[in-house]
Design a protein around this motif. Structure first.
Motif, PDB file in Angstrom:
ATOM      1  N   LEU A 182       0.830  -1.203   0.000  1.00 50.30           N
ATOM      2  CA  LEU A 182       0.000   0.000   0.000  1.00 50.30           C
ATOM      3  C   LEU A 182       0.866   1.256   0.000  1.00 50.30           C
ATOM      4  N   PHE A 183       1.928   1.246   0.807  1.00 46.77           N
ATOM      5  CA  PHE A 183       2.837   2.396   0.899  1.00 46.77           C
ATOM      6  C   PHE A 183       3.538   2.642  -0.439  1.00 46.77           C
ATOM      7  N   ALA A 184       4.129   1.606  -1.004  1.00 45.63           N
ATOM      8  CA  ALA A 184       4.870   1.757  -2.259  1.00 45.63           C
ATOM      9  C   ALA A 184       3.942   2.115  -3.416  1.00 45.63           C
ATOM     10  N   GLY A 185       2.793   1.445  -3.491  1.00 44.17           N
ATOM     11  CA  GLY A 185       1.859   1.713  -4.576  1.00 44.17           C
ATOM     12  C   GLY A 185       1.309   3.121  -4.560  1.00 44.17           C
ATOM     13  N   THR A 186       1.288   3.740  -3.366  1.00 42.23           N
ATOM     14  CA  THR A 186       0.755   5.099  -3.227  1.00 42.23           C
ATOM     15  C   THR A 186       1.833   6.165  -3.338  1.00 42.23           C
ATOM     16  N   ALA A 187       2.988   5.930  -2.731  1.00 44.24           N
ATOM     17  CA  ALA A 187       3.984   6.991  -2.576  1.00 44.24           C
ATOM     18  C   ALA A 187       5.090   6.990  -3.624  1.00 44.24           C
ATOM     19  N   VAL A 188       5.225   5.908  -4.398  1.00 39.07           N
ATOM     20  CA  VAL A 188       6.248   5.868  -5.448  1.00 39.07           C
ATOM     21  C   VAL A 188       5.600   6.269  -6.771  1.00 39.07           C
ATOM     22  N   ASN A 189       6.341   6.958  -7.627  1.00 42.66           N
ATOM     23  CA  ASN A 189       5.742   7.552  -8.819  1.00 42.66           C
ATOM     24  C   ASN A 189       5.512   6.562  -9.961  1.00 42.66           C
ATOM     25  N   ASP A 190       6.550   6.260 -10.714  1.00 45.61           N
ATOM     26  CA  ASP A 190       6.398   5.399 -11.887  1.00 45.61           C
ATOM     27  C   ASP A 190       6.147   3.941 -11.517  1.00 45.61           C
ATOM     28  N   THR A 191       5.425   3.242 -12.407  1.00 43.87           N
ATOM     29  CA  THR A 191       5.129   1.829 -12.184  1.00 43.87           C
ATOM     30  C   THR A 191       6.408   1.007 -12.015  1.00 43.87           C
ATOM     31  N   SER A 192       7.410   1.298 -12.851  1.00 44.65           N
ATOM     32  CA  SER A 192       8.662   0.542 -12.756  1.00 44.65           C
ATOM     33  C   SER A 192       9.306   0.704 -11.392  1.00 44.65           C
ATOM     34  N   SER A 193       9.233   1.901 -10.821  1.00 42.01           N
ATOM     35  CA  SER A 193       9.843   2.148  -9.512  1.00 42.01           C
ATOM     36  C   SER A 193       9.032   1.508  -8.394  1.00 42.01           C
ATOM     37  N   VAL A 194       7.707   1.463  -8.555  1.00 42.35           N
ATOM     38  CA  VAL A 194       6.856   0.746  -7.599  1.00 42.35           C
ATOM     39  C   VAL A 194       7.251  -0.727  -7.578  1.00 42.35           C
ATOM     40  N   VAL A 195       7.398  -1.301  -8.780  1.00 42.83           N
ATOM     41  CA  VAL A 195       7.793  -2.706  -8.897  1.00 42.83           C
ATOM     42  C   VAL A 195       9.150  -2.938  -8.236  1.00 42.83           C
ATOM     43  N   ALA A 196      10.098  -2.020  -8.499  1.00 48.61           N
ATOM     44  CA  ALA A 196      11.439  -2.184  -7.935  1.00 48.61           C
ATOM     45  C   ALA A 196      11.421  -2.123  -6.416  1.00 48.61           C
ATOM     46  N   ALA A 197      10.764  -1.100  -5.861  1.00 44.63           N
ATOM     47  CA  ALA A 197      10.727  -0.926  -4.405  1.00 44.63           C
ATOM     48  C   ALA A 197      10.051  -2.117  -3.732  1.00 44.63           C
ATOM     49  N   ALA A 198       8.917  -2.554  -4.286  1.00 50.74           N
ATOM     50  CA  ALA A 198       8.200  -3.686  -3.688  1.00 50.74           C
ATOM     51  C   ALA A 198       8.996  -4.975  -3.801  1.00 50.74           C
ATOM     52  N   SER A 199       9.682  -5.169  -4.941  1.00 53.56           N
ATOM     53  CA  SER A 199      10.484  -6.383  -5.129  1.00 53.56           C
ATOM     54  C   SER A 199      11.622  -6.452  -4.121  1.00 53.56           C
ATOM     55  N   ILE A 200      12.229  -5.297  -3.847  1.00 51.06           N
ATOM     56  CA  ILE A 200      13.332  -5.257  -2.888  1.00 51.06           C
ATOM     57  C   ILE A 200      12.825  -5.554  -1.479  1.00 51.06           C
ATOM     58  N   PHE A 201      11.624  -5.047  -1.140  1.00 49.32           N
ATOM     59  CA  PHE A 201      11.077  -5.278   0.200  1.00 49.32           C
ATOM     60  C   PHE A 201      10.777  -6.752   0.411  1.00 49.32           C
ATOM     61  N   SER A 202       9.968  -7.319  -0.475  1.00 45.70           N
ATOM     62  CA  SER A 202       9.675  -8.760  -0.421  1.00 45.70           C
ATOM     63  C   SER A 202       8.839  -9.138  -1.635  1.00 45.70           C
ATOM     64  N   THR A 203       8.942 -10.389  -2.022  1.00 40.88           N
ATOM     65  CA  THR A 203       8.165 -10.873  -3.167  1.00 40.88           C
ATOM     66  C   THR A 203       6.669 -10.761  -2.890  1.00 40.88           C
ATOM     67  N   ALA A 204       6.276 -11.007  -1.654  1.00 36.53           N
ATOM     68  CA  ALA A 204       4.857 -10.967  -1.296  1.00 36.53           C
ATOM     69  C   ALA A 204       4.268  -9.569  -1.436  1.00 36.53           C
ATOM     70  N   ALA A 205       5.085  -8.529  -1.278  1.00 33.63           N
ATOM     71  CA  ALA A 205       4.582  -7.155  -1.348  1.00 33.63           C
ATOM     72  C   ALA A 205       4.277  -6.728  -2.767  1.00 33.63           C
ATOM     73  N   LEU A 206       4.886  -7.403  -3.746  1.00 31.42           N
ATOM     74  CA  LEU A 206       4.805  -6.951  -5.129  1.00 31.42           C
ATOM     75  C   LEU A 206       3.385  -6.944  -5.683  1.00 31.42           C
ATOM     76  N   GLY A 207       2.652  -8.039  -5.477  1.00 34.69           N
ATOM     77  CA  GLY A 207       1.291  -8.112  -6.012  1.00 34.69           C
ATOM     78  C   GLY A 207       0.391  -7.027  -5.454  1.00 34.69           C
ATOM     79  N   TYR A 208       0.490  -6.776  -4.150  1.00 37.70           N
ATOM     80  CA  TYR A 208      -0.337  -5.746  -3.522  1.00 37.70           C
ATOM     81  C   TYR A 208       0.040  -4.358  -4.033  1.00 37.70           C
ATOM     82  N   ALA A 209       1.330  -4.118  -4.178  1.00 37.83           N
ATOM     83  CA  ALA A 209       1.784  -2.813  -4.653  1.00 37.83           C
ATOM     84  C   ALA A 209       1.274  -2.536  -6.062  1.00 37.83           C
ATOM     85  N   ILE A 210       1.276  -3.554  -6.917  1.00 36.82           N
ATOM     86  CA  ILE A 210       0.807  -3.376  -8.294  1.00 36.82           C
ATOM     87  C   ILE A 210      -0.674  -3.053  -8.334  1.00 36.82           C
TER      88      ILE A 210
END
Length: 336
Positions: A182-210
């Motif tokens: 929720l944090f990454a999907g809201t506060a990060v700008n471009d989709t690619s950067s959302v994907v990158a930030a969520a991937s670095i945090f954890s694999t499980a976070a990626l689907g929710y962030a997208i």
């Protein structure tokens, strides 16, 4: 088609090669995964020796179509119930951060002496979806090329900052995968950067962030239509009007593809092996896309933007991040 593929081959091979190297690094250091090494390798490469024109078509293919296809594949991990739950839960956070961002872009940008069109571009870029929002809004407000370049360069700088810092912020705040998504999907700008930030945090976070990011992207439709109406009234000309066909074009194809994949998984439930395979392919394609993002690093463009747009971008980035963290905290208190 062969000619087109041949023109894209050098850049694509470069991105895929970096993705392979990043995957190897991620294998040795699982905590960083492949996303962060990919964007760092690409960025360092661009700073040392920026890829020539013959690499541009392939890099562009990696950073957009490949990434979008990877996002579609992520739909195999989720069900309609999960998507609806995440989407509804994220709305208060998304709307509050977007409102604060757009108001601050106008008022703070005006106080700093930033041009009107640049303020608008930075506002929608930070509040909605980075360069994609800038590209959609620029022709509506008839922004000139230098304003577009300033806005994109500024947004890019804070995308990189978010990718490097947000995963550590999430861990420091004790966020679980869903909350960080929720944090990454809201506060990060471009989709690619959302994907990158969520991937670095954890694999499980990626689907929710997208999911959160795709819901946020839909805000581009009413914002763009509203700006078109404002421009038409300012100019007293109908050139800025947007018809239903143009509105439909604002909906990204990969959002539709992602939803269709979720629907298929909901009704047919993909086997675990198939989900694992799509996840592996998606992760690799994301690394290739982020390598392309790194390879497009242009420090000169960021310097040419000047300090005022950069300061406004920094203020908006901090505000959106702070409002998002605050809104998440309030939701957590209410839930308790």
């Amino acid at each position: 088609m062969p000619f087109a593929l041949g023109a894209k081959a050098p850049g694509l091979l470069m991105c895929l090669g970096i993705a392979i190297a990043a995957t190897v690094v991620g294998g040795f250091v699982p905590i960083v995964g492949s996303a962060l090494p990919a964007i760092i390798i690409g960025g360092v490469w661009a700073i040392i020796r920026r890829p020539g024109a013959r690499f541009t078509p392939g890099i562009a293919t990696a950073t957009k179509p490949l990434l979008q296809f990877a996002i579609v594949l992520l739909g195999a991990r989720m069900s309609l119930g999960q998507v609806a739950d995440v989407g509804l839960t994220s709305l208060p956070v998304l709307l509050s951060s977007l409102f604060v961002c757009l108001i601050a872009a106008w008022l703070v940008g005006r106080a700093l002496g930033v041009e009107r069109d640049t303020r608008i571009l930075l506002g929608v870029g930070t509040g909605i979806c980075g360069a994609s929002a800038i590209a959609a809004v620029a022709p509506v407000i008839r922004a000139n090329p230098s304003q577009i370049a300033y806005a994109v360069s500024t947004i890019f700088l804070f995308n990189v900052a978010a990718v490097l810092t947000f995963p550590w912020v999430g861990h420091a705040l004790g966020y679980d995968a869903t909350t960080f998504g929720l944090f990454a999907g809201t506060a990060v700008n471009d989709t690619s950067s959302v994907v990158a930030a969520a991937s670095i945090f954890s694999t499980a976070a990626l689907g929710y962030a997208i999911v959160v990011k795709l819901v946020r992207t839909l805000a581009l439709i009413p914002i763009t239509v509203g700006l078109a109406v404002m421009e038409a009234r300012r100019s007293l000309k109908p050139r800025s009007r947007i018809g239903p066909r143009k509105i439909v074009k604002l909906v990204p194809w990969f959002l539709v593809g992602f939803v269709l994949m979720v629907i298929l998984n909901t009704h047919f439930v993909f086997p675990a092996d198939a989900v694992g395979a799509t996840s592996a392919v998606s992760t690799f394609l994301i690394a290739a896309a982020l390598a392309g993002i790194g390879l497009t690093t242009d420090l000169g463009a960021i310097q040419r933007a000047g300090w005022r747009p950069l300061l406004l971008g920094a203020i908006l980035w901090i505000l959106v991040s702070g409002v998002t963290i605050g809104a998440i905290g309030l939701l957590d208190m209410v839930a308790r």
